[in-house]
Motif scaffolding. Structure first.
Motif, short mmCIF file in Angstrom:
data_model
loop_
_atom_site.label_atom_id
_atom_site.label_comp_id
_atom_site.label_asym_id
_atom_site.label_seq_id
_atom_site.Cartn_x
_atom_site.Cartn_y
_atom_site.Cartn_z
N GLY A 64 46.76 4.79 28.43
CA GLY A 64 45.33 5.09 28.41
C GLY A 64 44.97 6.30 29.24
O GLY A 64 44.18 7.15 28.82
N GLY A 68 43.91 9.40 27.09
CA GLY A 68 42.48 9.61 27.28
C GLY A 68 42.18 10.82 28.14
O GLY A 68 41.25 11.58 27.85
N LEU A 71 42.80 13.99 26.02
CA LEU A 71 41.78 14.15 24.98
C LEU A 71 40.43 14.50 25.60
O LEU A 71 39.65 15.28 25.03
CB LEU A 71 41.67 12.87 24.15
CG LEU A 71 42.83 12.61 23.17
CD1 LEU A 71 42.67 11.26 22.49
CD2 LEU A 71 42.89 13.73 22.13
N GLY A 72 40.15 13.93 26.78
CA GLY A 72 38.91 14.26 27.46
C GLY A 72 38.85 15.73 27.84
O GLY A 72 37.81 16.39 27.70
N GLY A 101 37.78 11.29 30.58
CA GLY A 101 38.56 10.92 29.41
C GLY A 101 39.58 9.85 29.73
O GLY A 101 39.75 8.88 28.98
N GLY A 102 40.27 10.00 30.88
CA GLY A 102 41.21 8.99 31.31
C GLY A 102 40.53 7.66 31.56
O GLY A 102 41.10 6.58 31.27
N LEU A 104 37.89 6.49 29.97
CA LEU A 104 37.66 5.87 28.68
C LEU A 104 38.97 5.30 28.11
O LEU A 104 38.96 4.23 27.48
CB LEU A 104 37.07 6.89 27.70
CG LEU A 104 35.66 7.38 28.03
CD1 LEU A 104 35.23 8.47 27.04
CD2 LEU A 104 34.66 6.23 28.01
N GLY A 105 40.08 6.00 28.36
CA GLY A 105 41.36 5.49 27.90
C GLY A 105 41.73 4.19 28.59
O GLY A 105 42.25 3.26 27.96
N ALA A 108 39.70 1.29 27.22
CA ALA A 108 40.29 0.78 25.98
C ALA A 108 41.49 -0.11 26.28
O ALA A 108 41.66 -1.18 25.67
CB ALA A 108 40.70 1.94 25.08
#
Length: 266
Positions: A64, A68, A71-72, A101-102, A104-105, A108
């Motif tokens: 994650g 994340g 991607l962030g 982003g991390g 949000l990962g 998840a």
């Protein structure tokens, strides 16, 4: 005047294999997460976690954070650059990881892990939250070693003002170290002490959101702002835009958790 040491980003070179400081800092962060998690399990044997649970979750969390975080960085901060250089999206060893982003990962990963264990998401997040800040501190130290994410121009009278020769000859705030101290060490102490006592479900997570969002918002005043998807602004930076929802959500979650606990007690 202090001068950035201009570290070699490669910590160890073994033939064609190069181990970067940035990657080592991530390993340090994951190692601290695991160690602190085992300490907390011993301190709170009724927390609902076992050593095996922690080891299993770390695998989910690593995926994650890396997926994340990258991607962030691509979507929030440098979409134009990576659209023009798509092959570099996978080059995580060069740096360029977004905390938001991390985050949000990891959210998840926690959702999936909670579903797998058949427990409340907040039970997972409340346990995980105090284990995260030391990893954030390690990541910021990695930023400092890489000489990236440098600070804004500082007064010549500031004793710890630092020149980053690869940027210019102006004294700047070593904002990476500010963030390591605030988002890392200070937030860790707050969360570790706050979570040492039994709290309403969700409140430890709320304190993490409020604490990180607030510390990041403050630190951004000393850090050269990133361009981001909203353009570059010296007033409200991209990091601050992304931190505001965390603070608001944290305040709302803290209040919801307190009210929910009060209703249960009655």
């Amino acid at each position: 005047m202090l001068i950035h040491p201009q570290f070699d980003p490669v910590a160890i070179q073994l033939g064609p294999l190069a181990i970067h400081w940035y990657g080592l800092m991530y390993l340090v962060g994951f190692g601290l997460f695991l160690w602190l998690g085992h300490v907390r399990i011993k301190q709170q044997p009724d927390c609902g976690w076992s050593g095996k649970d922690l080891d299993d979750f770390l695998t989910w969390a690593v995926l994650g954070v890396i997926a994340g975080g990258r991607l962030g960085e691509v979507l929030f901060y440098q979409p134009g650059y990576y659209l023009a250089h798509p092959a570099e999206i996978l080059m995580v060893w060069k740096g360029g990881m977004s905390f938001h982003g991390g985050f949000l990962g990891v959210l998840a990963a926690m959702l999936l892990f909670a579903r797998k264990k058949g427990v409340s998401f907040w039970q997972i997040s409340d346990f995980v939250a105090p284990l995260v800040p030391t990893g954030l501190a390690a990541g910021r130290i990695g930023n400092f070693i890489n000489g990236e994410l440098w600070g804004r121009i500082a007064s010549h009278d500031l004793p710890w003002a630092m020149i980053f020769p690869h940027v210019d000859a102006m004294p700047r705030h070593p904002s990476q170290l500010y963030q390591a101290a605030l988002e890392g060490l200070a937030l860790f102490v707050i969360l570790w002490l706050f979570s040492a006592r039994r709290r309403p479900l969700g409140q430890v997570s709320a304190v993490f959101l409020i604490g990180y969002g607030s510390f990041r918002f403050i630190a951004e005043f000393f850090r050269t702002p990133d361009a981001g998807i909203f353009g570059q602004s010296d007033i409200i930076s991209m990091g601050q835009w992304l931190s505001v929802p965390m603070i608001v959500a944290g305040l709302g979650l803290y209040r919801w958790a307190a009210r929910r606990n009060a209703v249960r007690q009655h």
